[in-house]
Design a protein around this motif. Structure first.
Motif, PDB file in Angstrom:
ATOM      1  N   VAL A 121      21.314 -17.169 -31.325  1.00  0.00           N
ATOM      2  CA  VAL A 121      20.665 -15.953 -30.826  1.00  0.00           C
ATOM      3  C   VAL A 121      20.556 -14.991 -32.006  1.00  0.00           C
ATOM      4  O   VAL A 121      21.511 -14.791 -32.746  1.00  0.00           O
ATOM      5  CB  VAL A 121      21.451 -15.333 -29.652  1.00  0.00           C
ATOM      6  CG1 VAL A 121      22.886 -15.033 -30.041  1.00  0.00           C
ATOM      7  CG2 VAL A 121      20.756 -14.079 -29.147  1.00  0.00           C
ATOM      8  N   HIS A 122      19.379 -14.437 -32.205  1.00  0.00           N
ATOM      9  CA  HIS A 122      19.163 -13.609 -33.395  1.00  0.00           C
ATOM     10  C   HIS A 122      18.665 -12.218 -33.039  1.00  0.00           C
ATOM     11  O   HIS A 122      18.118 -11.980 -31.958  1.00  0.00           O
ATOM     12  CB  HIS A 122      18.175 -14.285 -34.355  1.00  0.00           C
ATOM     13  CG  HIS A 122      16.761 -14.306 -33.838  1.00  0.00           C
ATOM     14  ND1 HIS A 122      15.888 -13.250 -33.976  1.00  0.00           N
ATOM     15  CD2 HIS A 122      16.066 -15.274 -33.184  1.00  0.00           C
ATOM     16  CE1 HIS A 122      14.734 -13.548 -33.438  1.00  0.00           C
ATOM     17  NE2 HIS A 122      14.804 -14.768 -32.936  1.00  0.00           N
ATOM     18  N   PRO A 180      11.824 -22.469 -29.607  1.00  0.00           N
ATOM     19  CA  PRO A 180      11.911 -21.009 -29.455  1.00  0.00           C
ATOM     20  C   PRO A 180      12.102 -20.641 -27.980  1.00  0.00           C
ATOM     21  O   PRO A 180      11.360 -21.104 -27.114  1.00  0.00           O
ATOM     22  CB  PRO A 180      10.555 -20.524 -29.975  1.00  0.00           C
ATOM     23  CG  PRO A 180       9.631 -21.687 -29.770  1.00  0.00           C
ATOM     24  CD  PRO A 180      10.453 -22.927 -29.913  1.00  0.00           C
ATOM     25  N   ILE A 181      13.103 -19.832 -27.701  1.00  0.00           N
ATOM     26  CA  ILE A 181      13.346 -19.363 -26.332  1.00  0.00           C
ATOM     27  C   ILE A 181      13.372 -17.840 -26.381  1.00  0.00           C
ATOM     28  O   ILE A 181      14.358 -17.226 -26.793  1.00  0.00           O
ATOM     29  CB  ILE A 181      14.677 -19.915 -25.780  1.00  0.00           C
ATOM     30  CG1 ILE A 181      14.673 -21.459 -25.815  1.00  0.00           C
ATOM     31  CG2 ILE A 181      14.928 -19.417 -24.370  1.00  0.00           C
ATOM     32  CD1 ILE A 181      15.969 -22.092 -25.360  1.00  0.00           C
ATOM     33  N   THR A 182      12.259 -17.242 -26.008  1.00  0.00           N
ATOM     34  CA  THR A 182      12.111 -15.794 -26.144  1.00  0.00           C
ATOM     35  C   THR A 182      12.218 -15.047 -24.817  1.00  0.00           C
ATOM     36  O   THR A 182      12.108 -13.820 -24.792  1.00  0.00           O
ATOM     37  CB  THR A 182      10.760 -15.471 -26.807  1.00  0.00           C
ATOM     38  OG1 THR A 182       9.704 -16.024 -26.004  1.00  0.00           O
ATOM     39  CG2 THR A 182      10.694 -16.072 -28.204  1.00  0.00           C
ATOM     40  N   ASN A 206      21.039 -17.309 -17.694  1.00  0.00           N
ATOM     41  CA  ASN A 206      20.483 -18.544 -17.150  1.00  0.00           C
ATOM     42  C   ASN A 206      20.587 -19.645 -18.209  1.00  0.00           C
ATOM     43  O   ASN A 206      19.909 -19.586 -19.239  1.00  0.00           O
ATOM     44  CB  ASN A 206      19.021 -18.321 -16.743  1.00  0.00           C
ATOM     45  CG  ASN A 206      18.372 -19.596 -16.229  1.00  0.00           C
ATOM     46  OD1 ASN A 206      19.052 -20.566 -15.871  1.00  0.00           O
ATOM     47  ND2 ASN A 206      17.045 -19.597 -16.187  1.00  0.00           N
ATOM     48  N   LYS A 207      21.431 -20.638 -17.979  1.00  0.00           N
ATOM     49  CA  LYS A 207      21.650 -21.701 -18.958  1.00  0.00           C
ATOM     50  C   LYS A 207      20.518 -22.725 -18.967  1.00  0.00           C
ATOM     51  O   LYS A 207      20.448 -23.554 -19.877  1.00  0.00           O
ATOM     52  CB  LYS A 207      22.965 -22.433 -18.669  1.00  0.00           C
ATOM     53  CG  LYS A 207      24.196 -21.577 -18.805  1.00  0.00           C
ATOM     54  CD  LYS A 207      25.454 -22.397 -18.717  1.00  0.00           C
ATOM     55  CE  LYS A 207      25.636 -23.036 -17.345  1.00  0.00           C
ATOM     56  NZ  LYS A 207      26.925 -23.767 -17.229  1.00  0.00           N
ATOM     57  N   GLY A 208      19.637 -22.705 -17.960  1.00  0.00           N
ATOM     58  CA  GLY A 208      18.620 -23.740 -17.813  1.00  0.00           C
ATOM     59  C   GLY A 208      17.792 -23.990 -19.056  1.00  0.00           C
ATOM     60  O   GLY A 208      17.674 -25.143 -19.517  1.00  0.00           O
ATOM     61  N   PRO A 209      17.153 -22.954 -19.640  1.00  0.00           N
ATOM     62  CA  PRO A 209      16.326 -23.195 -20.836  1.00  0.00           C
ATOM     63  C   PRO A 209      17.124 -23.764 -22.007  1.00  0.00           C
ATOM     64  O   PRO A 209      16.597 -24.558 -22.782  1.00  0.00           O
ATOM     65  CB  PRO A 209      15.779 -21.796 -21.163  1.00  0.00           C
ATOM     66  CG  PRO A 209      15.821 -21.053 -19.860  1.00  0.00           C
ATOM     67  CD  PRO A 209      17.036 -21.563 -19.154  1.00  0.00           C
ATOM     68  N   ILE A 210      18.386 -23.335 -22.133  1.00  0.00           N
ATOM     69  CA  ILE A 210      19.228 -23.841 -23.220  1.00  0.00           C
ATOM     70  C   ILE A 210      19.520 -25.320 -23.026  1.00  0.00           C
ATOM     71  O   ILE A 210      19.371 -26.139 -23.950  1.00  0.00           O
ATOM     72  CB  ILE A 210      20.537 -23.026 -23.293  1.00  0.00           C
ATOM     73  CG1 ILE A 210      20.243 -21.565 -23.638  1.00  0.00           C
ATOM     74  CG2 ILE A 210      21.505 -23.634 -24.297  1.00  0.00           C
ATOM     75  CD1 ILE A 210      21.426 -20.647 -23.494  1.00  0.00           C
ATOM     76  N   PRO A 220      18.291 -24.729 -29.601  1.00  0.00           N
ATOM     77  CA  PRO A 220      17.756 -23.556 -28.894  1.00  0.00           C
ATOM     78  C   PRO A 220      17.874 -22.303 -29.767  1.00  0.00           C
ATOM     79  O   PRO A 220      18.958 -21.968 -30.231  1.00  0.00           O
ATOM     80  CB  PRO A 220      18.645 -23.461 -27.652  1.00  0.00           C
ATOM     81  CG  PRO A 220      19.914 -24.154 -28.025  1.00  0.00           C
ATOM     82  CD  PRO A 220      19.595 -25.160 -29.079  1.00  0.00           C
ATOM     83  N   ILE A 221      16.756 -21.627 -29.994  1.00  0.00           N
ATOM     84  CA  ILE A 221      16.727 -20.414 -30.815  1.00  0.00           C
ATOM     85  C   ILE A 221      16.303 -19.253 -29.927  1.00  0.00           C
ATOM     86  O   ILE A 221      15.138 -19.167 -29.496  1.00  0.00           O
ATOM     87  CB  ILE A 221      15.755 -20.562 -32.000  1.00  0.00           C
ATOM     88  CG1 ILE A 221      15.988 -21.878 -32.751  1.00  0.00           C
ATOM     89  CG2 ILE A 221      15.879 -19.369 -32.927  1.00  0.00           C
ATOM     90  CD1 ILE A 221      17.357 -22.007 -33.383  1.00  0.00           C
ATOM     91  N   LEU A 222      17.225 -18.337 -29.611  1.00  0.00           N
ATOM     92  CA  LEU A 222      17.003 -17.275 -28.637  1.00  0.00           C
ATOM     93  C   LEU A 222      16.792 -15.928 -29.316  1.00  0.00           C
ATOM     94  O   LEU A 222      17.410 -15.641 -30.357  1.00  0.00           O
ATOM     95  CB  LEU A 222      18.196 -17.141 -27.684  1.00  0.00           C
ATOM     96  CG  LEU A 222      18.405 -18.183 -26.583  1.00  0.00           C
ATOM     97  CD1 LEU A 222      18.658 -19.577 -27.150  1.00  0.00           C
ATOM     98  CD2 LEU A 222      19.572 -17.760 -25.697  1.00  0.00           C
ATOM     99  N   THR A 223      15.960 -15.107 -28.719  1.00  0.00           N
ATOM    100  CA  THR A 223      15.876 -13.714 -29.113  1.00  0.00           C
ATOM    101  C   THR A 223      16.779 -12.896 -28.192  1.00  0.00           C
ATOM    102  O   THR A 223      17.090 -13.313 -27.074  1.00  0.00           O
ATOM    103  CB  THR A 223      14.435 -13.177 -28.990  1.00  0.00           C
ATOM    104  OG1 THR A 223      14.009 -13.306 -27.634  1.00  0.00           O
ATOM    105  CG2 THR A 223      13.503 -13.937 -29.906  1.00  0.00           C
ATOM    106  N   SER A 224      17.158 -11.710 -28.644  1.00  0.00           N
ATOM    107  CA  SER A 224      18.026 -10.856 -27.826  1.00  0.00           C
ATOM    108  C   SER A 224      17.185  -9.895 -26.994  1.00  0.00           C
ATOM    109  O   SER A 224      17.276  -8.673 -27.121  1.00  0.00           O
ATOM    110  CB  SER A 224      19.013 -10.084 -28.709  1.00  0.00           C
ATOM    111  OG  SER A 224      18.329  -9.340 -29.692  1.00  0.00           O
TER     112      SER A 224
END
Length: 887
Positions: A121-122, A180-182, A206-210, A220-224
């Motif tokens: 998460v960035h 990318p998971i935004t 929600n853990k689903g997308p991860i 998985p690369i998440l935005t905050s």
């Protein structure tokens, strides 16, 4: 005294230590085959238990470049013991993406290639500030939280998407699938709409997308960013998002990537290596420097870890050091754990459950009689004074016997740690507690113990003999060291414990009252055998040539080489008499330094010191016997050699002077087959002499040699600084060397005139210096050398410019050096350029810098060395060790 067993089975490991700030390794190159397996078979590869043998071996071998095979296997097993999304949550700050994208993606790619799937998460704070400034929007903060209006949010959303894609695309360029998971992970409501506007408080993860990303073999690369139930996007602090993610996923590791690479103690300006919150939290919060960001960070981490299993930990680390932090015991950043509080007991009644105590003592014992042995040990402790240290689940147990009438040292009699104890840092906490209570401590460990390096890190000195290693700390005088060394060498196992476990346990119970008469009798019958001295330097500094304590407090990890045909007939393993040494030419600084070292060594006996200018004067600085300077002639040397008076001749004469004395030794043909060590340059190019640079020359050759040429000081540092890159050198390296004025000798000249040197350095012998020839001939390539002298007393600095035959990164080069000098205790490799001030009075070589030109085809390596010690006297004394003069 006991020989300790440090583990509860093969999985035990050494804990993180105060020496964690060791040079970090760079990322190994991953073979294409390993990459293919990792990407094409995600589910299988993510579970090491199901890996093919060849792939597993490849992974372990690659990781072994930054840690031991045992460490690598244990951490891989540990990290793969949970589901993929529970390995690690890694928070990446915006500055890391901007300034360290290459290091970050390389680190993440490596983890993925070994079958691990960190959840990333960035943030993008610094980038957002810049964009807002360019857009004419002044950032507003309330209590450290960014006030986010609609315009700010619009800029932030666009920026977050761009930074997310930048990271994803860079990973995919490296052959790593990333997703990318935004949106869709963080649910939120308003933190305080009136105060902060569009800032969210996360209330759902929600853990689903991860899980979907990981199941598809993607990082998985998440935005905050978070959303309300109505779909309104809200800004969320990346640290907060990482914390909420960790609470949901319950990972083993939570990693905060930081440019600083950890938390720092403002009192000492040193990185805090490890924090055990249960033991240290209140203390840390009371420190004056623990305020503002540091205080908030520790507080938030404690609140986070309080909600996670004790197996979870937080690491604050620079991205370039991520592998070392995750896969080695030494780590590289700041490790924060909850840990376990420690308890103590000073008698058997202090243990709530005696049977549990016995079970702990039995758990790593072998043999059918282990239980009976432990019963006797516990019974013996009932009548003895001791102090025990242990945590609540007793994953760690240490028993210390106090000093008694025969010794001022406390004795660590028992030390047993489970795998869980090592993984939760209890071993370090126990040892820290022991050190608070006991200023002086001695203990022994089997030399094949897999955690031996952990004990080296804890000790200030050690001796090895007969399969045992004796460690100690707190000894402040050379006399105490010599006494301890002598006792260990004379009494061996009969004093410090033998191979029989029962005997060791029984002796521990009686050690507080000293050795028994029968033990002393057996000790008296023991013969001295070859041993090694390995001592860490103390905190105190050594001044100029006064180095007797320095050698034995700094020559750490060095062991003598066993020679099956020792050159000293009178000094084999059945003879305990010290080797007899004669020093020819002792007026100079090197001679004085060597005298100090010989004075501190119990197995070296200086018999004669020759100096034409000082003849008739009493030798100062040598305490074993009264010695008067002599003016020995070549004929005197010939006679002394023929009569067998000397075992080793040290020639500390100027260049071109010692040949008559060497000829005299050879003509004398004494019965003892004496060794000659020449400190001048006279024999460095003679193929009949062995060049004595043990880091680059086969040690067995030195062990067999009786004619040894000591390398020059400048040449030692230059060769060690160039050698790892020889296969990659594209043209002649240039060495810019600067020495303190002790290198110019004691004879008055402009080069050692302090007044003349003040405010400047003086270049000399700009071409064809003798060291230039020496460096070039030993390395087998042309090297340019430009020497200078400076106004400090001792210590050399080299800046070495090396053209390369292929493009390389600083990290690649640093790794080459770390691999080349792994295990060399007198060579330290770090990322930063070393300083002369730090090396003065020490016995090793330090190198670093590794600045690479923008072309990637030239590197500058910085090397420092003390010209009087490792550059001369220390190097000389090591030749004695190799040549069996320690008998």
């Amino acid at each position: 005294m006991l020989a300790l067993r440090s583990t509860a089975g093969a999985v035990a490991r050494r804990a993180r230590t105060a020496a964690r700030r060791v040079p970090t390794s760079s990322i190994p190159t991953i073979p294409k085959a390993a990459t293919t397996v990792a990407l094409s078979s995600r589910r299988e590869y993510a579970s090491p238990a199901s890996d093919s043998f060849s792939t597993r071996s490849t992974v372990v071998q690659l990781l072994s470049n930054i840690g031991s095979k045992r460490e690598v296997q244990q951490y891989l097993s540990h990290f793969s013991s949970v589901s993929s999304q529970q390995f690690a949550v890694i928070k990446v700050g915006g500055a890391i993406i901007t300034e360290h994208l290459e290091s970050l993606t390389s680190a993440l790619a490596f983890l993925n290639h070994v079958g691990l799937f960190p959840v990333v998460v960035h943030g993008a704070g610094p980038q957002l500030n810049k964009l807002l400034e360019e857009a004419g929007v002044e950032p507003q903060f309330e209590e450290g939280i960014r006030v986010t209006d609609g315009k700010t949010l619009a800029v932030a959303r666009k920026l977050f998407l761009e930074e997310n894609l930048k990271l994803v695309e860079k990973l995919e360029e490296m052959g790593v699938r990333a997703r990318p998971i935004t949106s869709g992970v963080f649910g939120a409501d308003y933190l305080d709409k009136e105060k902060y506007d569009l800032v969210g408080r996360i209330n759902k993860v929600n853990k689903g997308p991860i899980e979907a990303a990981i199941n598809a073999g993607c990082l998985p690369i998440l935005t905050s960013m978070a959303e309300t139930p109505e779909g309104q996007v809200l800004n969320v602090n990346a640290d907060v998002a990482a914390g909420e993610l960790a609470r949901e996923l319950q990972p083993l590791k939570i990693v905060y990537l930081s440019e600083k690479g950890g938390l720092f103690n403002a009192d000492t300006n040193e990185k805090i290596s490890a924090i055990n919150l249960d033991e240290e939290y209140d203390y840390l919060m009371s420190q004056w420097w623990c305020r503002y960001g540091t205080r908030l960070k520790i507080k938030e981490i404690k609140e986070l870890l309080d909600l996670l299993p004790r197996t979870s930990s937080v690491a604050i680390i620079h991205p370039a050091d991520l592998q070392k932090e995750l896969f080695t015991d030494t780590g590289a950043g700041t490790l924060i754990r909850r840990g376990n509080k420690l308890d103590t007991a000073t008698d058997i009644g202090g243990f709530e459950d005696i049977q549990k105590l016995k079970d702990v003592l039995v758990r790593d014992r072998e043999g059918l009689d282990a239980k009976a042995t432990v019963d006797r040990y516990v019974d013996g402790l009932k009548s003895q004074e001791f102090k025990a240290y242990f945590d609540e689940p007793m994953d760690a147990l240490a028993i210390v016997l106090p000093p008694n009438s025969t010794t001022s040292l406390a004795n660590l009699a028992t030390f047993t740690i489970t795998k869980a104890g090592w993984l939760t840092n209890v071993a370090d906490n126990v040892f820290a507690a022991i050190k608070k209570d006991h200023s002086k401590l001695v203990w022994t460990v089997k030399e094949d113990d897999e955690n031996l390096t952990w004990f080296f890190d804890k000790a200030e000195g050690s001796l090895s003999k007969d399969g045992e290693v004796m460690f100690w700390y707190g000894i402040e005088s050379g006399d105490e060291v010599k006494e301890l060394m002598t006792e260990f060498t004379k009494h061996g196992r009969s004093m410090l414990g033998d191979a029989n476990l029962e005997a060791r346990l029984q002796r521990a119970a009686s050690a507080a009252s000293g050795m028994s008469a029968s033990t002393k009798a057996r000790a008296a019958q023991q013969q001295s055998r070859p041993f090694s001295t390995t001592v860490r330097r103390p905190a105190s500094k050594t001044s100029r040539a006064s180095t007797s304590r320095g050698f034995f407090s700094q020559l750490r990890g060095y062991a003598t080489t066993t020679n099956p045909n020792p050159p000293f007939g009178k000094h084999n393993s059945s003879n305990t008499q010290p080797a007899k040494v004669a020093l020819i030419g002792a007026r100079g600084y090197t001679g004085q330094a060597l005298i100090s070292l010989l004075n501190a060594h119990p197995n070296m006996d200086l018999r004669h010191v020759s100096s034409r200018e000082l003849a008739g004067q009493k030798l100062k600085g040598y305490e074993k016997r009264d010695i008067t300077y002599e003016n020995l002639s070549a004929e005197d040397v010939r006679r002394m050699e023929a009569d067998g008076e000397i075992d080793c001749w040290v020639m500390a004469l100027p260049n071109g002077v010692c040949r008559p004395f060497v000829d005299a030794v050879e003509e004398g043909k004494g019965p003892q087959n004496s060794v000659i060590v020449d400190l001048s340059a006279d024999y460095r190019f003679d193929k009949n002499w062995t060049y004595g640079l043990p880091e680059l020359v086969n040690r067995s050759d030195i062990a067999k040699a009786t004619r040894i040429s000591n390398p020059g000081c400048y040449a030692t540092a230059a060769q060690l600084g160039i050698a790892p890159l020889v296969p990659f050198i594209g043209a002649a390296p240039t060495v810019f060397g600067v020495s303190g004025y002790s290198g110019a000798g004691t004879k008055p000249s402009p080069k050692n005139d302090v007044e003349n040197l003040t405010g400047q350095i003086i270049p000399y012998s700009l071409t064809d210096h003798i060291h230039e020839r020496e460096i070039s001939s030993q390395l087998g390539l042309e090297v340019g050398f430009i020497p200078h002298v400076a106004p400090w007393f001792q210590g050399i600095h080299h800046s070495i410019s090396i053209p390369l035959n292929k493009s390389m990164t600083s990290r690649d080069i640093r790794q080459l050096y770390q691999e080349r000098y792994a295990g060399e205790r007198l060579v330290k490799v770090s990322g930063e350029p070393p300083s002369v001030k730090a090396i003065s009075g020490k016995h090793g070589v330090e190198m670093g810098g590794f600045g690479v030109h923008s072309s990637g085809k030239r590197v500058v390596v910085c090397v420092t060395i003390d010209n009087l010690l490792k550059g001369a006297a220390t190097q000389c004394l090591r030749k004695f060790c190799f040549s069996h003069l320690f008998h």
